[in-house]
Scaffold this active site. Structure first.
Site, PDB file in Angstrom:
ATOM      1  N   ARG A  18      66.605  67.725  52.648  1.00  0.00           N
ATOM      2  CA  ARG A  18      67.325  66.824  51.747  1.00  0.00           C
ATOM      3  C   ARG A  18      68.495  67.495  51.035  1.00  0.00           C
ATOM      4  NH1 ARG A  18      65.184  64.863  47.626  1.00  0.00           N
ATOM      5  NH2 ARG A  18      66.333  62.903  47.625  1.00  0.00           N
ATOM      6  N   CYS A  77      68.566  79.860  61.222  1.00  0.00           N
ATOM      7  CA  CYS A  77      69.871  80.431  61.566  1.00  0.00           C
ATOM      8  C   CYS A  77      70.929  79.353  61.375  1.00  0.00           C
ATOM      9  CB  CYS A  77      69.857  80.948  62.992  1.00  0.00           C
ATOM     10  SG  CYS A  77      68.858  82.420  63.204  1.00  0.00           S
ATOM     11  N   GLU A  78      71.188  79.038  60.138  1.00  0.00           N
ATOM     12  CA  GLU A  78      72.097  77.957  59.748  1.00  0.00           C
ATOM     13  C   GLU A  78      72.554  78.241  58.325  1.00  0.00           C
ATOM     14  OE1 GLU A  78      74.186  74.684  60.730  1.00  0.00           O
ATOM     15  OE2 GLU A  78      72.447  75.157  61.992  1.00  0.00           O
ATOM     16  N   GLU A 111      58.727  47.112  47.450  1.00  0.00           N
ATOM     17  CA  GLU A 111      58.431  48.146  48.432  1.00  0.00           C
ATOM     18  C   GLU A 111      58.583  49.557  47.862  1.00  0.00           C
ATOM     19  OE1 GLU A 111      60.112  45.507  52.209  1.00  0.00           O
ATOM     20  OE2 GLU A 111      61.327  47.131  51.346  1.00  0.00           O
ATOM     21  N   PRO A 112      57.698  49.953  46.967  1.00  0.00           N
ATOM     22  CA  PRO A 112      57.776  51.313  46.433  1.00  0.00           C
ATOM     23  C   PRO A 112      57.355  52.341  47.485  1.00  0.00           C
ATOM     24  CG  PRO A 112      55.777  50.235  45.670  1.00  0.00           C
ATOM     25  CD  PRO A 112      56.577  49.184  46.397  1.00  0.00           C
ATOM     26  N   GLY A 113      58.107  53.401  47.593  1.00  0.00           N
ATOM     27  CA  GLY A 113      57.758  54.490  48.494  1.00  0.00           C
ATOM     28  C   GLY A 113      57.859  55.808  47.764  1.00  0.00           C
ATOM     29  N   ARG A 114      59.089  56.233  47.513  1.00  0.00           N
ATOM     30  CA  ARG A 114      59.340  57.475  46.787  1.00  0.00           C
ATOM     31  C   ARG A 114      58.601  57.515  45.451  1.00  0.00           C
ATOM     32  NH1 ARG A 114      64.237  60.386  46.954  1.00  0.00           N
ATOM     33  NH2 ARG A 114      65.223  58.561  47.897  1.00  0.00           N
ATOM     34  N   TYR A 136      71.942  65.768  51.591  1.00  0.00           N
ATOM     35  CA  TYR A 136      72.442  64.999  50.455  1.00  0.00           C
ATOM     36  C   TYR A 136      72.853  65.838  49.248  1.00  0.00           C
ATOM     37  CZ  TYR A 136      69.467  61.498  52.846  1.00  0.00           C
ATOM     38  OH  TYR A 136      68.857  60.691  53.768  1.00  0.00           O
TER      39      TYR A 136
END
Length: 431
Positions: A330, A361-362, A290-293, A334
Site C-alpha cells: 500500500r 530488489c525494488e 458494505e464495511p470492509g476496512r 498509494y
C-alpha cells in the site's frame, strides 16, 4: 496508543489484543500477520446493532471481503450473522468452501466473466450487483439457461467527490464502476433492465470511495439516490425496495487521523435518510452498507525482524526488514501512512529518523519514510499497526517471496488460521 487493543507490558514489549508481540514473533516467526479476532467480532456487532436500530430490522451490513478474504474470515462472518460482498469467482469459492450461506452473498465487480456469472449462480449467490448493459444481458441469458430468476441490484455512480485519495474514489461520474446518474445513462439502463426476463431488479447500489470520515458524504449520496428512486418511480412505476450505500468508513492509521464513532455516524445518516424519504414521499427502502476496512483494519498487525540499519552520512537512514511490498504494497501504491514501533523496546523514546525498507530488489519497496523509531538493531522486532485490511489481500509473490502466515488471537489463545507459504508452495503450479 493508536487503538485500544495496543499496549506495552512490564517487559517494555508491545502488546496486541493482550498478547506479547515479541513472543508471537518468536513462536510463529516473521513476517507475520496477526489478527485480533475479538475486535473483528465487536465491529460486526456494532454494525449489525446500529443498522437494525436506526435503519430497521431488514437492514444489514455486508462485509466487503476484498479487504481480507480467506476461509477463517468467512466463518467469523457466518457466526456473527453478517452478509458479505464478493468480487470474484475465487472469493465466491472461498466463501462457499468455508461454509458461508451463499444466499447471503452479493456479487460485485465491473467485468464479471460469463464463467464467473454461471459459477456464482451454480453456487447459489443471492444477489448480483450489475454494473453495465452487457452484464445485464449476460445475467439474463445465463439465468434463463439455468431456469432461474436472479435477484439483482444495479450499481450507479452518484457523482460524489469524497475528498480522499483519488485511487480509492469510486463515486465520481467518470468512475470505471457503475452507470452515471448525471448523464441520464442510469435511467436509460434501468428502463432496459426492467424489460429483461430472468432477472428481478430489487434496487440500487452506490459506493463513493474509501477512508471516509465525514458521514455527511453518505447523506449527500443518499440524497441523490433517493431522488433517483423517486424519478424511476415516476418514469416507470418501479419502486426500488433496496438501497445499498456501499462502504468506505475510515480507519485511524496514524495519530493525525480522526476518530470515527460508527454507531453515531450511522444514526445521523439514518435520521437524514428518513427525513429525505419523507420529503420525496418514498417508502423507506431496506438499507445495506458494505464495511470492509473499518471491520478488519485495526484488528490487524504485522511483525517483522530487522535485518540491517544503514545510515548514509548526511542523507538518511534505512531500516531493512524481512518483509515489504510483497506483504504490504500500500505504501508503494498509494503512499499510505502507517504507525510503526520497535516491539521489543516499545517503551523507549522513538528518536531515530529513518525509512523502513523492504527486502525486495525494488527501490520503491518501502513501508514508511521519515518516521521515528527507537534506534533499531539487527534482530529487533518491528511492528506495523493497522494492517488487517488490504495487506494480505493484496500480497504477492514478487521476487518469489512466500506470503506470511496469519495468526488469530482470541480468548482461547493464538492459532494459525492461514499457513505460511513455503518455497514449494510458490513453485507448486510451475510446469
Amino acid at each position: 496508543m493508536l487503538h485500544t487493543n495496543l499496549g506495552i507490558n512490564d517487559n517494555g514489549n508491545l502488546t496486541f489484543a493482550g498478547f506479547d508481540t515479541v513472543k508471537l514473533a518468536k513462536e510463529y516467526q516473521t513476517p507475520l500477520y496477526v489478527l485480533d479476532e475479538n475486535r473483528i467480532r465487536e465491529k460486526c456487532r456494532t454494525y449489525i446493532n446500529a443498522m437494525k436500530k436506526h435503519f430497521g430490522e431488514k437492514s444489514q451490513p455486508l462485509y466487503a471481503s476484498k479487504a481480507l478474504s480467506f476461509k477463517y474470515i468467512y466463518r467469523i462472518m457466518k457466526e456473527e450473522g453478517m452478509s458479505v460482498d464478493v468480487v470474484s469467482g475465487s472469493e465466491i469459492y472461498t466463501a462457499k468452501e468455508a461454509g458461508f450461506p451463499m444466499e447471503n452473498t452479493y456479487f460485485h465487480g465491473n467485468n464479471k466473466t460469463d464463467f464467473e456469472i454461471a459459477f456464482a449462480m451454480d453456487c447459489g449467490v443471492g444477489h448480483f450487483v450489475a454494473d453495465c448493459r452487457e452484464e445485464l444481458d449476460a445475467i439474463s441469458q445465463i439465468a434463463g439457461e439455468k431456469g432461474i430468476t436472479q435477484k439483482i441490484l444495479m450499481r450507479l455512480t452518484p457523482g460524489i467527490d469524497t475528498h480522499t485519495y483519488e485511487a480509492v474514489q469510486t463515486g465520481q461520474v467518470d468512475s470505471k464502476f457503475g452507470t452515471a446518474i448525471e448523464t441520464g445513462q442510469a435511467l436509460e439502463l434501468t428502463k432496459y433492465a426492467l424489460t429483461l426476463p430472468n432477472i428481478e431488479l430489487e434496487g440500487f447500489h452506490c459506493h463513493i470511495g474509501s477512508q471516509v470520515f465525514d458521514g455527511q458524504t453518505f447523506c449527500d449520496s443518499a440524497d441523490i439516490m433517493l431522488d433517483y428512486i423517486n424519478t424511476v418511480r415516476k418514469e416507470t412505476g418501479f419502486l426500488a425496495t433496496v438501497l445499498n450505500l456501499g462502504g468506505g468508513y475510515g480507519v485511524r492509521y496514524v495519530e493525525s487521523d480522526p476518530y470515527l464513532d460508527i454507531e453515531e455516524s450511522i444514526a445521523a445518516v439514518a435520521t437524514h435518510i428518513k427525513a429525505k424519504a419523507e420529503e420525496f414521499n418514498v417508502p423507506m427502502p431496506t438499507i445495506l452498507m458494505e464495511p470492509g476496512r473499518s471491520i478488519v483494519a485495526d484488528a490487524g498487525l504485522t511483525l517483522y525482524t530487522v535485518g540491517s540499519v544503514k545510515t548514509i552520512t548526511g542523507y538518511k537512514s534505512y531500516v531493512s526488514i524481512d518483509g515489504g511490498m510483497t506483504d504490504n504494497p500500500r505504501y508503494a501504491l498509494y503512499g499510505s501512512q502507517y504507525t510503526s514501533c520497535i516491539a521489543n523496546r516499545a517503551n523507549e523514546v522513538a528518536d531515530f529518523e529513518c525509512t523502513i525498507a523492504g527486502r525486495c530488489c525494488e527501490s520503491g519497496d518501502l513501508i514508511a519514510e521519515n518516521v521515528k523509531l527507537a534506534k533499531p538493531e539487527r534482530g529487533d522486532i518491528l511492528a506495523v499497526m493497522v494492517t488487517g485490511a488490504y495487506n494480505y489481500a493484496m500480497a504477492s509473490n514478487y521476487n518469489r517471496v512466500p506470503r506470511p502466515a496469519i495468526v488469530a488471537l482470541n480468548k482461547e489463545g493464538s492459532k494459525v488460521v492461514l499457513k505460511r507459504e513455503t518455497y514449494a508452495d510458490v513453485a507448486m503450479n510451475d510446469m
